[in-house]
Design a protein around this motif. Structure first.
Motif, PDB file in Angstrom:
ATOM      1  N   LYS A 195       2.073  20.775  -6.334  1.00 59.63           N
ATOM      2  CA  LYS A 195       2.681  19.667  -6.255  1.00 59.63           C
ATOM      3  C   LYS A 195       2.497  18.919  -4.711  1.00 59.63           C
ATOM      4  O   LYS A 195       2.426  18.081  -4.620  1.00 59.63           O
ATOM      5  N   LYS A 196       2.810  19.848  -3.990  1.00 60.73           N
ATOM      6  CA  LYS A 196       2.252  19.328  -2.608  1.00 60.73           C
ATOM      7  C   LYS A 196       0.983  19.787  -2.095  1.00 60.73           C
ATOM      8  O   LYS A 196       0.903  18.595  -1.159  1.00 60.73           O
ATOM      9  N   GLN A 197       0.300  19.695  -2.977  1.00 55.21           N
ATOM     10  CA  GLN A 197      -1.172  19.668  -2.349  1.00 55.21           C
ATOM     11  C   GLN A 197      -1.342  18.336  -2.831  1.00 55.21           C
ATOM     12  O   GLN A 197      -2.003  18.257  -2.068  1.00 55.21           O
ATOM     13  N   ILE A 198      -1.346  17.711  -3.710  1.00 55.82           N
ATOM     14  CA  ILE A 198      -0.479  16.274  -4.577  1.00 55.82           C
ATOM     15  C   ILE A 198      -0.866  15.418  -3.401  1.00 55.82           C
ATOM     16  O   ILE A 198      -1.003  14.665  -3.157  1.00 55.82           O
ATOM     17  N   ALA A 199       0.553  15.369  -2.932  1.00 59.29           N
ATOM     18  CA  ALA A 199       1.693  14.828  -2.227  1.00 59.29           C
ATOM     19  C   ALA A 199       0.485  14.840  -1.576  1.00 59.29           C
ATOM     20  O   ALA A 199       0.150  13.558  -0.371  1.00 59.29           O
ATOM     21  N   GLU A 200      -0.366  15.951  -0.846  1.00 59.54           N
ATOM     22  CA  GLU A 200      -0.546  16.078   0.363  1.00 59.54           C
ATOM     23  C   GLU A 200      -2.233  14.651   0.431  1.00 59.54           C
ATOM     24  O   GLU A 200      -1.926  13.795   1.581  1.00 59.54           O
ATOM     25  N   ILE A 201      -1.887  14.795  -0.496  1.00 62.19           N
ATOM     26  CA  ILE A 201      -3.650  14.274  -0.736  1.00 62.19           C
ATOM     27  C   ILE A 201      -3.337  13.124  -0.885  1.00 62.19           C
ATOM     28  O   ILE A 201      -3.879  11.728   0.124  1.00 62.19           O
ATOM     29  N   ILE A 202      -2.388  12.104  -1.346  1.00 61.74           N
ATOM     30  CA  ILE A 202      -1.712  11.283  -1.869  1.00 61.74           C
ATOM     31  C   ILE A 202      -1.387  10.095  -0.230  1.00 61.74           C
ATOM     32  O   ILE A 202      -2.286   9.090  -0.004  1.00 61.74           O
ATOM     33  N   ASP A 203      -0.733  11.286   0.354  1.00 66.07           N
ATOM     34  CA  ASP A 203      -0.369  10.451   1.722  1.00 66.07           C
ATOM     35  C   ASP A 203      -1.723  10.167   3.035  1.00 66.07           C
ATOM     36  O   ASP A 203      -2.084   9.461   3.554  1.00 66.07           O
ATOM     37  N   ILE A 204      -2.446  10.834   3.179  1.00 70.62           N
ATOM     38  CA  ILE A 204      -3.898  11.202   3.300  1.00 70.62           C
ATOM     39  C   ILE A 204      -4.668   9.840   3.401  1.00 70.62           C
ATOM     40  O   ILE A 204      -5.142   8.943   3.791  1.00 70.62           O
ATOM     41  N   LEU A 205      -4.357   9.703   1.445  1.00 73.43           N
ATOM     42  CA  LEU A 205      -5.414   8.227   1.313  1.00 73.43           C
ATOM     43  C   LEU A 205      -4.835   7.322   1.401  1.00 73.43           C
ATOM     44  O   LEU A 205      -5.622   6.323   1.876  1.00 73.43           O
ATOM     45  N   ARG A 206      -3.572   7.212   1.500  1.00 70.20           N
ATOM     46  CA  ARG A 206      -2.801   6.027   2.328  1.00 70.20           C
ATOM     47  C   ARG A 206      -2.960   5.480   3.226  1.00 70.20           C
ATOM     48  O   ARG A 206      -3.290   4.242   3.603  1.00 70.20           O
ATOM     49  N   LYS A 207      -3.032   6.482   4.275  1.00 69.77           N
ATOM     50  CA  LYS A 207      -3.309   6.296   5.613  1.00 69.77           C
ATOM     51  C   LYS A 207      -4.624   6.033   5.505  1.00 69.77           C
ATOM     52  O   LYS A 207      -5.152   4.577   6.703  1.00 69.77           O
TER      53      LYS A 207
ATOM     54  N   LEU B 154     -12.633  29.205  -8.183  1.00 73.25           N
ATOM     55  CA  LEU B 154     -12.684  27.888  -8.147  1.00 73.25           C
ATOM     56  C   LEU B 154     -11.914  27.548  -6.840  1.00 73.25           C
ATOM     57  O   LEU B 154     -11.545  27.087  -6.090  1.00 73.25           O
ATOM     58  N   GLU B 155     -13.022  28.957  -5.778  1.00 71.95           N
ATOM     59  CA  GLU B 155     -12.446  28.491  -3.844  1.00 71.95           C
ATOM     60  C   GLU B 155     -12.348  27.001  -3.970  1.00 71.95           C
ATOM     61  O   GLU B 155     -11.950  26.279  -3.125  1.00 71.95           O
ATOM     62  N   ILE B 156     -13.584  26.571  -3.955  1.00 71.53           N
ATOM     63  CA  ILE B 156     -14.212  25.031  -3.930  1.00 71.53           C
ATOM     64  C   ILE B 156     -13.738  24.255  -4.921  1.00 71.53           C
ATOM     65  O   ILE B 156     -12.795  22.781  -4.090  1.00 71.53           O
ATOM     66  N   HIS B 157     -13.796  24.212  -6.159  1.00 69.67           N
ATOM     67  CA  HIS B 157     -13.732  23.402  -7.117  1.00 69.67           C
ATOM     68  C   HIS B 157     -11.661  23.411  -7.829  1.00 69.67           C
ATOM     69  O   HIS B 157     -11.714  22.480  -7.662  1.00 69.67           O
ATOM     70  N   TRP B 158     -11.645  23.487  -7.014  1.00 70.66           N
ATOM     71  CA  TRP B 158      -9.955  23.586  -7.298  1.00 70.66           C
ATOM     72  C   TRP B 158      -9.250  22.795  -6.514  1.00 70.66           C
ATOM     73  O   TRP B 158      -8.593  21.414  -6.550  1.00 70.66           O
ATOM     74  N   GLY B 159      -9.723  22.791  -4.896  1.00 65.62           N
ATOM     75  CA  GLY B 159      -9.482  21.506  -4.242  1.00 65.62           C
ATOM     76  C   GLY B 159     -10.110  20.428  -4.947  1.00 65.62           C
ATOM     77  O   GLY B 159      -9.377  19.256  -4.785  1.00 65.62           O
ATOM     78  N   TYR B 160     -11.302  19.993  -5.171  1.00 62.34           N
ATOM     79  CA  TYR B 160     -11.497  18.814  -5.796  1.00 62.34           C
ATOM     80  C   TYR B 160     -10.952  18.605  -7.027  1.00 62.34           C
ATOM     81  O   TYR B 160     -10.827  16.985  -7.521  1.00 62.34           O
ATOM     82  N   GLN B 161     -10.245  19.111  -7.245  1.00 58.32           N
ATOM     83  CA  GLN B 161      -9.538  19.316  -8.923  1.00 58.32           C
ATOM     84  C   GLN B 161      -7.685  18.679  -8.518  1.00 58.32           C
ATOM     85  O   GLN B 161      -7.540  17.615  -9.071  1.00 58.32           O
ATOM     86  N   ILE B 162      -7.367  18.988  -7.411  1.00 53.52           N
ATOM     87  CA  ILE B 162      -6.452  18.092  -6.918  1.00 53.52           C
ATOM     88  C   ILE B 162      -6.879  16.947  -6.365  1.00 53.52           C
ATOM     89  O   ILE B 162      -6.402  16.511  -6.333  1.00 53.52           O
ATOM     90  N   TRP B 163      -8.130  16.640  -5.790  1.00 53.29           N
ATOM     91  CA  TRP B 163      -7.663  14.980  -4.932  1.00 53.29           C
ATOM     92  C   TRP B 163      -7.753  15.411  -6.208  1.00 53.29           C
ATOM     93  O   TRP B 163      -7.701  13.162  -6.255  1.00 53.29           O
ATOM     94  N   GLN B 164      -9.069  14.106  -7.067  1.00 51.23           N
ATOM     95  CA  GLN B 164      -8.856  13.782  -8.912  1.00 51.23           C
ATOM     96  C   GLN B 164      -7.257  13.706  -9.593  1.00 51.23           C
ATOM     97  O   GLN B 164      -7.146  12.813  -9.281  1.00 51.23           O
ATOM     98  N   LYS B 165      -6.673  15.153  -9.004  1.00 52.00           N
ATOM     99  CA  LYS B 165      -5.432  14.306  -9.445  1.00 52.00           C
ATOM    100  C   LYS B 165      -4.480  13.448  -9.002  1.00 52.00           C
ATOM    101  O   LYS B 165      -3.710  12.464  -9.955  1.00 52.00           O
ATOM    102  N   ALA B 166      -4.765  13.801  -7.761  1.00 50.19           N
ATOM    103  CA  ALA B 166      -4.283  12.602  -6.103  1.00 50.19           C
ATOM    104  C   ALA B 166      -4.536  11.394  -6.305  1.00 50.19           C
ATOM    105  O   ALA B 166      -3.807   9.998  -6.304  1.00 50.19           O
ATOM    106  N   ALA B 167      -6.198  10.874  -6.899  1.00 52.49           N
ATOM    107  CA  ALA B 167      -6.558   9.839  -6.768  1.00 52.49           C
ATOM    108  C   ALA B 167      -5.928   8.998  -8.322  1.00 52.49           C
ATOM    109  O   ALA B 167      -5.425   7.315  -7.910  1.00 52.49           O
TER     110      ALA B 167
END
Length: 288
Positions: free
Chosen positions: A135-147, A45-58
């Motif tokens: 939880k921190k992964q999702i929060a990080e992506i949300i912060d970036i998306l907002r910017k 899940l090296e790559i796929h895990w990150g994409y799943q986090i992006w989907q949850k953040a979105a």
């Protein structure tokens, strides 16, 4: 993008690479570390895990931004595998962890090499501390998306979703590679990322190294090589870690809990190869 997680070592800090005896010998004799395709790493899940986090953040930020914005970001992230190939060289902040001996050092028969962290970061890569907390992964992506959304909203209409937007989202897709499943948190990984690009070649595509900064100087890239894993070709690049002053960053070597080599034999080996004054010790992990 993830500036807070850029790895910034202090003077004399070491980062550790667990490996088999064969890889240890290759590193010491060739003075190189390997950057290999992330898709071929141990965690499927090296790559796929990150994409799943992006989907949850979105999904969590859906009411704050437009659907068009999220679709545009997703086009770039989901299509990044057709534009980029992410190579990584993986290190740890800890040099004697039983789970890593088992997973990455021939079931405890191998070695762990301690590199001068500041020196090894002279290689052409982006050094990121891996984050394991979902939880921190999702929060990080949300912060970036907002910017990113704020930036695009303030841009003129005819300048939105252009080159700058593509480059920011491409960097975001690279940053997603430094998220891992919480089950791996004991590894305390520092991941060095190097990006290859695809170029048209006849009726197909080929991988190209566009270069970067190599010990403070620009370089034009080097040949992309392959190894075979069963029947699958895996791209990689071996980077020489000797800087222009001739310094070698290998400062410590730890012998695995099942490694029966004598420390004196390894000391003679390293000194003969021109790798001086290396601290040597046996693992304290109990594993037989």
């Amino acid at each position: 993008m993830l500036i807070k997680r850029y790895f910034r070592p202090r003077k004399n800090d070491l980062i550790y690479h667990y490996c088999s005896a064969e890889t240890f010998h290759s590193i010491c004799t060739n003075n190189t570390v390997r950057f290999s395709d992330l898709f071929s790493m141990n965690d499927f899940l090296e790559i796929h895990w990150g994409y799943q986090i992006w989907q949850k953040a979105a999904n969590e930020i859906f009411d704050e931004v437009t659907e068009e914005f999220l679709n545009k970001v997703d086009e770039i992230i989901s299509g990044s595998s057709l534009s980029f190939n992410f190579l990584a060289s993986c290190f740890s902040l800890e040099g004697d962890v039983l789970s890593q001996w088992r997973a990455y050092a021939d079931d405890g028969n191998g070695y762990c090499i301690g590199f001068d962290a500041r020196h090894i970061l002279g290689l052409p890569s982006t050094p990121l501390k891996v984050l394991y907390d979902e939880k921190k992964q999702i929060a990080e992506i949300i912060d970036i998306l907002r910017k990113i959304y704020k930036f695009e909203s303030e841009a003129k209409e005819d300048e939105r979703y252009g080159k700058d937007f593509f480059e920011i989202c491409a960097l975001l897709s690279a940053d997603l590679t430094s998220f891992k499943n919480p089950a791996f948190k004991e590894e305390k990984e520092v991941r060095l990322i190097h990006i290859l690009t695809f170029e048209e070649s006849n009726t197909y595509l080929k991988l190209v190294d566009k270069g970067g900064t190599y010990f403070g100087e620009d370089y034009d890239g080097q040949e992309v090589k392959f190894r075979m894993a069963k029947n699958l070709p895996i791209p990689y690049i071996d980077f020489n870690f000797i800087n222009k002053n001739g310094d070698n960053p290998i400062k410590e070597v730890i012998l695995g809990p099942k490694n029966d080599s004598r420390l004196t034999a390894i000391a003679v080996y390293l000194e003969t190869l021109g790798i001086p004054n290396v601290k040597l010790r046996n693992s304290t992990a109990s594993y037989r």
